[in-house]
Structures are given as C-alpha cells and as structure tokens.
Design a protein around this motif. Structure first.
Motif, PDB file in Angstrom:
ATOM      1  N   VAL A  53     107.075  85.999  88.705  1.00  0.00           N
ATOM      2  CA  VAL A  53     106.643  84.766  89.353  1.00  0.00           C
ATOM      3  C   VAL A  53     105.673  84.058  88.421  1.00  0.00           C
ATOM      4  N   VAL A  54     105.975  82.824  88.048  1.00  0.00           N
ATOM      5  CA  VAL A  54     105.139  82.022  87.172  1.00  0.00           C
ATOM      6  C   VAL A  54     104.449  80.953  88.023  1.00  0.00           C
ATOM      7  N   LEU A  55     103.134  80.920  87.978  1.00  0.00           N
ATOM      8  CA  LEU A  55     102.354  79.967  88.755  1.00  0.00           C
ATOM      9  C   LEU A  55     101.696  78.960  87.827  1.00  0.00           C
ATOM     10  N   ARG A  56     101.650  77.725  88.278  1.00  0.00           N
ATOM     11  CA  ARG A  56     100.986  76.664  87.534  1.00  0.00           C
ATOM     12  C   ARG A  56     100.033  75.923  88.461  1.00  0.00           C
ATOM     13  N   GLY A  57      98.910  75.508  87.918  1.00  0.00           N
ATOM     14  CA  GLY A  57      97.923  74.781  88.708  1.00  0.00           C
ATOM     15  C   GLY A  57      97.159  73.794  87.854  1.00  0.00           C
ATOM     16  N   ALA A  58      96.738  72.693  88.468  1.00  0.00           N
ATOM     17  CA  ALA A  58      95.995  71.680  87.723  1.00  0.00           C
ATOM     18  C   ALA A  58      94.621  72.188  87.315  1.00  0.00           C
ATOM     19  N   THR A  59      94.027  73.034  88.138  1.00  0.00           N
ATOM     20  CA  THR A  59      92.706  73.598  87.857  1.00  0.00           C
ATOM     21  C   THR A  59      92.757  75.102  88.052  1.00  0.00           C
ATOM     22  N   LEU A  60      91.727  75.769  87.571  1.00  0.00           N
ATOM     23  CA  LEU A  60      91.657  77.218  87.743  1.00  0.00           C
ATOM     24  C   LEU A  60      91.516  77.596  89.210  1.00  0.00           C
ATOM     25  N   ASN A  61      90.786  76.776  89.978  1.00  0.00           N
ATOM     26  CA  ASN A  61      90.631  77.078  91.403  1.00  0.00           C
ATOM     27  C   ASN A  61      91.966  76.978  92.129  1.00  0.00           C
ATOM     28  N   ALA A  62      92.749  75.941  91.811  1.00  0.00           N
ATOM     29  CA  ALA A  62      94.064  75.808  92.440  1.00  0.00           C
ATOM     30  C   ALA A  62      94.981  76.949  92.034  1.00  0.00           C
ATOM     31  N   LEU A  63      94.889  77.365  90.776  1.00  0.00           N
ATOM     32  CA  LEU A  63      95.713  78.479  90.319  1.00  0.00           C
ATOM     33  C   LEU A  63      95.306  79.780  90.990  1.00  0.00           C
ATOM     34  N   ASP A  64      94.004  79.975  91.168  1.00  0.00           N
ATOM     35  CA  ASP A  64      93.534  81.178  91.863  1.00  0.00           C
ATOM     36  C   ASP A  64      94.004  81.190  93.316  1.00  0.00           C
ATOM     37  N   ASP A  65      93.976  80.016  93.969  1.00  0.00           N
ATOM     38  CA  ASP A  65      94.448  79.953  95.351  1.00  0.00           C
ATOM     39  C   ASP A  65      95.936  80.261  95.432  1.00  0.00           C
ATOM     40  N   ALA A  66      96.708  79.745  94.481  1.00  0.00           N
ATOM     41  CA  ALA A  66      98.145  80.028  94.486  1.00  0.00           C
ATOM     42  C   ALA A  66      98.417  81.509  94.238  1.00  0.00           C
ATOM     43  N   GLU A  67      97.672  82.095  93.311  1.00  0.00           N
ATOM     44  CA  GLU A  67      97.846  83.526  93.047  1.00  0.00           C
ATOM     45  C   GLU A  67      97.466  84.363  94.259  1.00  0.00           C
ATOM     46  N   ARG A  68      96.412  83.955  94.945  1.00  0.00           N
ATOM     47  CA  ARG A  68      95.996  84.685  96.142  1.00  0.00           C
ATOM     48  C   ARG A  68      97.045  84.552  97.245  1.00  0.00           C
ATOM     49  N   ALA A  69      97.654  83.366  97.361  1.00  0.00           N
ATOM     50  CA  ALA A  69      98.682  83.174  98.386  1.00  0.00           C
ATOM     51  C   ALA A  69      99.903  84.045  98.112  1.00  0.00           C
ATOM     52  N   VAL A  70     100.318  84.115  96.842  1.00  0.00           N
ATOM     53  CA  VAL A  70     101.460  84.967  96.499  1.00  0.00           C
ATOM     54  C   VAL A  70     101.124  86.436  96.743  1.00  0.00           C
ATOM     55  N   ASP A  71      99.932  86.824  96.365  1.00  0.00           N
ATOM     56  CA  ASP A  71      99.518  88.215  96.557  1.00  0.00           C
ATOM     57  C   ASP A  71      99.470  88.564  98.041  1.00  0.00           C
ATOM     58  N   ASP A  72      98.978  87.635  98.867  1.00  0.00           N
ATOM     59  CA  ASP A  72      98.941  87.890 100.307  1.00  0.00           C
ATOM     60  C   ASP A  72     100.345  88.011 100.873  1.00  0.00           C
ATOM     61  N   GLY A  73     101.249  87.145 100.417  1.00  0.00           N
ATOM     62  CA  GLY A  73     102.622  87.226 100.905  1.00  0.00           C
ATOM     63  C   GLY A  73     103.297  88.530 100.536  1.00  0.00           C
ATOM     64  N   VAL A  74     103.072  88.981  99.305  1.00  0.00           N
ATOM     65  CA  VAL A  74     103.659  90.255  98.874  1.00  0.00           C
ATOM     66  C   VAL A  74     103.075  91.409  99.685  1.00  0.00           C
ATOM     67  N   ASN A  75     101.779  91.355  99.933  1.00  0.00           N
ATOM     68  CA  ASN A  75     101.154  92.430 100.708  1.00  0.00           C
ATOM     69  C   ASN A  75     101.648  92.448 102.156  1.00  0.00           C
ATOM     70  N   VAL A  76     101.935  91.263 102.711  1.00  0.00           N
ATOM     71  CA  VAL A  76     102.473  91.212 104.070  1.00  0.00           C
ATOM     72  C   VAL A  76     103.844  91.880 104.121  1.00  0.00           C
ATOM     73  N   VAL A  77     104.695  91.552 103.151  1.00  0.00           N
ATOM     74  CA  VAL A  77     106.018  92.181 103.107  1.00  0.00           C
ATOM     75  C   VAL A  77     105.888  93.694 102.913  1.00  0.00           C
ATOM     76  N   LYS A  78     104.957  94.095 102.070  1.00  0.00           N
ATOM     77  CA  LYS A  78     104.742  95.527 101.846  1.00  0.00           C
ATOM     78  C   LYS A  78     104.284  96.220 103.118  1.00  0.00           C
ATOM     79  N   ALA A  79     103.396  95.551 103.876  1.00  0.00           N
ATOM     80  CA  ALA A  79     102.920  96.144 105.129  1.00  0.00           C
ATOM     81  C   ALA A  79     104.043  96.218 106.158  1.00  0.00           C
ATOM     82  N   LEU A  80     104.915  95.203 106.193  1.00  0.00           N
ATOM     83  CA  LEU A  80     106.002  95.214 107.176  1.00  0.00           C
ATOM     84  C   LEU A  80     107.037  96.271 106.871  1.00  0.00           C
ATOM     85  N   THR A  81     107.179  96.659 105.609  1.00  0.00           N
ATOM     86  CA  THR A  81     108.120  97.735 105.291  1.00  0.00           C
ATOM     87  C   THR A  81     107.635  99.074 105.827  1.00  0.00           C
TER      88      THR A  81
END
Length: 236
Positions: A53-81
C-alpha cells in the motif's frame, strides 16, 4: 500465512526510494512461462494475500493520518478473523452497558451500589469525548443518549430513536444528534471493546489498591530559617 510474491524491488515514488513487494498480473505470469512450468506455484501467487500500500499526502500530518487509518483498518480485519462478533458503534455499546450497570446498581443493597454507579458514570466519558471532538454540547448529547437508552417503547413517540443501538451522529452541524448505529451499519469489533474496558478497569483497580505513597525528598539548597519574620535574606 505470510503469502507469496514473485518480485521485490526498489523504485522511486515522489522522490523517495521505496521497497515494493508485488505479484505478477495474469498477463505477466503468462509471459514469464512460470504458469506453464509450475502451475501450482503460479496459482499460489495469484491467490497471495501479500500486497503493498503506497500512501501520499500533502503534509506529514495528513500522511500520518492516512497511515493511521490504514493501520486501524488492517487491525480491525485482523481482530475480526479472531472474533467475528460486532456491536453497535457510535458509543451505543458503552451507553447501553452504562444503563445495564446502573440498573444493576439500583437493585444492589449496601455500599457496593455506589461503586457500581460510579462505574456506570465512567462509561459515559466515551460519549462526552466523542461529542467534544465533534464540536457539540457533550452534556446535552449525553442527556439525549441516556433518555434514548432508558426510554420505554410504549411511552415514547412513534418514530423516535430509542433502543440499545442508538449512538452519536458525528455528521452534524454543531447540534447534538443521535443515530441508529445498527441500522446505519456503524459497528465495532466486540474484542476491541472487551479488551479496552478490561485493561481500563484493571488500571483503575491498580490505582485504588495503592495504600502507600513514597514521597520524594526536597531538592538541595539553602533552608529557610525557622520562625523568622519577613524575607529570609532581610536583616532584622
């Protein structure tokens, strides 16, 4: 299972060198000749769960938020398994749990009922925090949630939002509103709620069990004279 891949390479994306792990497409796999030579291996590659997964953001804060969102989504799927059970989101589960604890406290005699009522009030912090983050009046929001979870169907106006699945509607214009989380598909993993409440309760119990506090010694320096009028450096 870690999965399979057929290519690991470095490339330049946005001026940064990144490592890319990828699988061949069906056309690339056919052109390579691996599908004809090793059909079983080619089938495993096509069904591999390994992705990049390649993430792009205009600022470091936006990129960190996108990375956190992807990480949360992956963890949710992991928990549901591990535990596929879900509960209504939007603080609906916490408010319904607070109602159940409050009702149990009303039926409990002795001083234990005060601790149970305090635990029920602590569960309302989730809704207050969500209301503050949404920019609405958290006190009015919690009052609406309590009324919705404690209301009886026969004494409520038809069409009103009541029941154990009523949560917070964060998509509002600075006005506290409620939403049926179950009907809107707003769900949270049960395992996340369960372990979060378990660890929070254990932390609170650990603090309450501390019966002795070790005081640190005061820092060095000149000590003030005892029973001296005025400032310590003034001559009498």
């Amino acid at each position: 299972e870690m999965g399979y891949c057929d290519e690991i390479r470095t490339t330049e994306i946005g001026g940064d060198r990144v490592t890319v792990v990828r699988q061949w497409t069906a056309e690339e796999l056919a052109a390579s000749g691996v599908a004809a030579e090793r059909p079983a291996f080619a089938d495993r590659i096509q069904r591999s769960p390994l992705v990049t997964v390649v993430l792009r953001g205009a600022t470091l804060n936006a990129l960190d938020d996108a990375e956190r969102a992807v990480d949360d989504g992956v963890n949710v799927v992991k928990a549901l398994t591990k535990d596929p059970r879900l509960v209504p989101g939007g603080c609906a589960a916490e408010m319904e749990l607070a109602r159940l604890v409050q009702d149990a406290a009303d039926r409990t005699a002795g001083i234990n009922q005060h601790a149970m009522k305090a635990f029920a009030q602590a569960l309302e912090v989730f809704a207050r925090t969500m209301g503050d983050n949404a920019g609405v009046d958290s006190t009015a929001l919690v009052a609406k949630l309590i009324a919705a979870h404690h209301a009886k169907a026969k004494t409520t106006v038809a069409g009103a939002l009541i029941g154990p699945s009523i949560g917070v509607d964060v998509d509002c214009d600075h006005e506290p509103r409620l939403v049926d989380a179950l009907a809107q598909g707003i769900l949270d993993p049960l395992a996340v709620k369960s372990w979060g409440l378990t660890y929070a309760t254990q932390a609170a119990l650990t603090v309450l069990q501390v019966d002795q506090i070790v005081m640190a010694k005061t820092a060095g320096g000149p000590k003030l004279p005892k029973q001296q009028q005025g400032n310590w450096d003034e001559d009498d």
